[in-house]
Enzyme design. Structure first.
Site, PDB file in Angstrom:
ATOM      1  N   ASP A 174      -5.928 -20.407   1.921  1.00  0.00           N
ATOM      2  CA  ASP A 174      -4.850 -19.439   1.679  1.00  0.00           C
ATOM      3  C   ASP A 174      -3.967 -19.241   2.905  1.00  0.00           C
ATOM      4  O   ASP A 174      -2.740 -19.191   2.787  1.00  0.00           O
ATOM      5  CB  ASP A 174      -5.446 -18.087   1.263  1.00  0.00           C
ATOM      6  N   SER A 232      -4.045 -10.870   1.052  1.00  0.00           N
ATOM      7  CA  SER A 232      -4.620 -10.578   2.376  1.00  0.00           C
ATOM      8  C   SER A 232      -4.282 -11.692   3.363  1.00  0.00           C
ATOM      9  O   SER A 232      -4.005 -11.421   4.542  1.00  0.00           O
ATOM     10  CB  SER A 232      -6.129 -10.379   2.283  1.00  0.00           C
ATOM     11  N   ALA A 233      -4.246 -12.940   2.888  1.00  0.00           N
ATOM     12  CA  ALA A 233      -3.850 -14.045   3.779  1.00  0.00           C
ATOM     13  C   ALA A 233      -2.387 -13.879   4.173  1.00  0.00           C
ATOM     14  O   ALA A 233      -2.015 -14.071   5.341  1.00  0.00           O
ATOM     15  CB  ALA A 233      -4.059 -15.389   3.081  1.00  0.00           C
ATOM     16  N   PRO A 270      -0.204  -6.231  -5.257  1.00  0.00           N
ATOM     17  CA  PRO A 270      -1.300  -5.482  -4.633  1.00  0.00           C
ATOM     18  C   PRO A 270      -2.329  -6.437  -4.032  1.00  0.00           C
ATOM     19  O   PRO A 270      -2.314  -7.628  -4.364  1.00  0.00           O
ATOM     20  CB  PRO A 270      -1.912  -4.702  -5.814  1.00  0.00           C
ATOM     21  N   GLY A 298      -6.019 -12.329  -6.436  1.00  0.00           N
ATOM     22  CA  GLY A 298      -6.167 -13.779  -6.563  1.00  0.00           C
ATOM     23  C   GLY A 298      -4.926 -14.534  -6.126  1.00  0.00           C
ATOM     24  O   GLY A 298      -4.795 -15.725  -6.379  1.00  0.00           O
ATOM     25  N   LEU A 299      -3.987 -13.823  -5.484  1.00  0.00           N
ATOM     26  CA  LEU A 299      -2.769 -14.489  -5.017  1.00  0.00           C
ATOM     27  C   LEU A 299      -2.678 -14.481  -3.492  1.00  0.00           C
ATOM     28  O   LEU A 299      -1.611 -14.658  -2.923  1.00  0.00           O
ATOM     29  CB  LEU A 299      -1.532 -13.810  -5.628  1.00  0.00           C
TER      30      LEU A 299
HETATM   31  O1  PMV Z   1      -8.770 -14.460  -4.616  1.00  0.00           O
HETATM   32  P1  PMV Z   1      -8.115 -14.975  -3.372  1.00  0.00           P
HETATM   33  O2  PMV Z   1      -6.613 -15.103  -3.498  1.00  0.00           O
HETATM   34  O3  PMV Z   1      -8.504 -14.199  -2.157  1.00  0.00           O
HETATM   35  O4  PMV Z   1      -8.636 -16.468  -3.136  1.00  0.00           O
HETATM   36  C1  PMV Z   1      -9.970 -16.778  -2.810  1.00  0.00           C
HETATM   37  C2  PMV Z   1     -10.189 -18.259  -2.742  1.00  0.00           C
HETATM   38  C3  PMV Z   1     -11.646 -18.717  -2.538  1.00  0.00           C
HETATM   39  O5  PMV Z   1     -11.671 -20.145  -2.584  1.00  0.00           O
HETATM   40  C4  PMV Z   1     -12.523 -18.196  -3.660  1.00  0.00           C
HETATM   41  C5  PMV Z   1     -12.206 -18.249  -1.206  1.00  0.00           C
HETATM   42  C6  PMV Z   1     -11.677 -18.987   0.014  1.00  0.00           C
HETATM   43  O6  PMV Z   1     -11.908 -18.498   1.135  1.00  0.00           O
HETATM   44  O7  PMV Z   1     -11.069 -20.076  -0.128  1.00  0.00           O
END
Ligand code: PMV
Length: 310
Positions: free
Chosen positions: A150, A107-108, A99, A103-104
């Site tokens: 990302d 979206s990127a 989903p 944190g993975l």
């Molecule tokens: O939580 P994620 O997978 O969207 O990662 C965010 C990473 C950050 O360093 C907190 C933000 C960024 O733009 O690098």
């Protein structure tokens, strides 16, 4: 025609990378798949664990459920793609292994996979570096603040060290160690958490030292990864996690999970923006960690577990 863009685990340096420090992150074998079929009205179809919906970008109309902020990335990616490669009438079908907002870097991966699918549908072959750059502009449009980490890893793959400004990304040239990812429900989106950290850094200038320290951890960790010294990598993951705690993004569930696992791991930390979400664990004993994570999952975490690396 179907393309894939991987999701990303952050080994070192998230958040500080937004303030110019380098970071180390790796592509995993799960991510986002986009299929492009040319013709008809521009349509975007998504299935769970993203939203279950059909989106008509030109009419701004969504049919379906669970839409959230997800289509903001779709809109921005289509806009960037149109500017770069011209108009395209097509149906895009998007599937994801995870989903969004865990944190993975889902979206990127959505941004990169959509750009890749669009380009291939119009017969273009952008380099991974160009996809990384365009993917970053998609994240900037949606989030306002975003590092290129990302999107670079999702576009280029491998275990990368990323310098945000000026942007540079290099393969570390080390084997990706075995790791586990525990997925906890996350409190807040990446955009919200990154904005909170920015406000905190503005309020508390003493936290600049924390950002500096994370930058130093990344340099030390780079050497340990190249040397294959997992004890050192794990110790630095712990240090990185405590530093992220000072920025206010490591909550008690993460601390508790890492405490339970401590005897069986070299180290662990959040991966990504934090406040729950993905927790990256470097096992000493993979079998023991797998058993404990499964037990924790049944007992009270109710989360999924992903195993990757060597
Ligand atoms: O939580 P994620 O997978 O969207 O990662 C965010 C990473 C950050 O360093 C907190 C933000 C960024 O733009 O690098």
């Amino acid at each position: 025609m179907k393309v894939f863009a991987p999701c990303v685990v952050k080994f070192f340096g998230e958040h500080a990378v937004v303030y110019g420090k380098p970071a180390i992150a790796a592509a995993i074998d799960k991510g986002v798949y986009v299929e492009c079929e040319e013709g008809g009205e521009l349509r975007v179809e998504t299935v769970a664990p993203l939203s279950e919906a059909v989106y008509y970008p030109e009419r701004g109309r969504v049919e379906g459920v669970g839409v959230g902020r997800f289509f903001a990335y779709v809109d921005a990616a289509l806009e960037v793609a149109r500017e770069r490669w011209g108009d395209l009438r097509a149906t895009f079908k998007i599937k994801s292994d995870f989903p969004p907002s865990v944190g993975l870097a889902t979206s990127a991966a959505v941004s990169v996979a959509l750009l890749k699918a669009y380009s291939q549908c119009v017969g273009a072959r952008p380099s991974p570096e160009e996809l990384a750059r365009l993917g970053h502009s998609v994240e900037l449009k949606v989030q306002g603040i975003a590092s290129p980490m990302d999107t670079a890893v999702s576009a280029m793959g491998g275990l990368l060290k990323i310098w945000p400004s000026p942007f540079r990304a290099e393969q570390i040239g080390a084997e990706l160690p075995q790791f586990y990812v525990l997925l906890l429900p996350r409190r807040g989106t990446t955009g919200e958490i990154v904005a909170d950290v920015r406000a905190k850094l503005q309020r508390r200038p003493s936290l600049k030292a924390v950002v500096e320290a994370i930058g130093e951890v990344v340099e030390e960790a780079h050497k340990c990864l190249v040397a294959g010294d997992l004890a050192c990598v794990g110790e630095l993951m712990e240090i990185n996690n405590w530093l992220l705690g000072a920025l206010g993004v490591v909550d008690s569930r993460v601390v508790q999970a890492l405490e339970i696992l401590r005897p069986f791991v070299y180290g662990g930390k959040i991966s990504g923006a934090g406040r729950g979400g993905a927790v990256l664990i470097l096992p000493r004993d993979g079998d023991a960690v797998e058993k404990i994570l499964t037990a924790m999952n049944y007992a009270y975490y109710k989360v999924s577990i992903y195993r990757g690396g060597a």
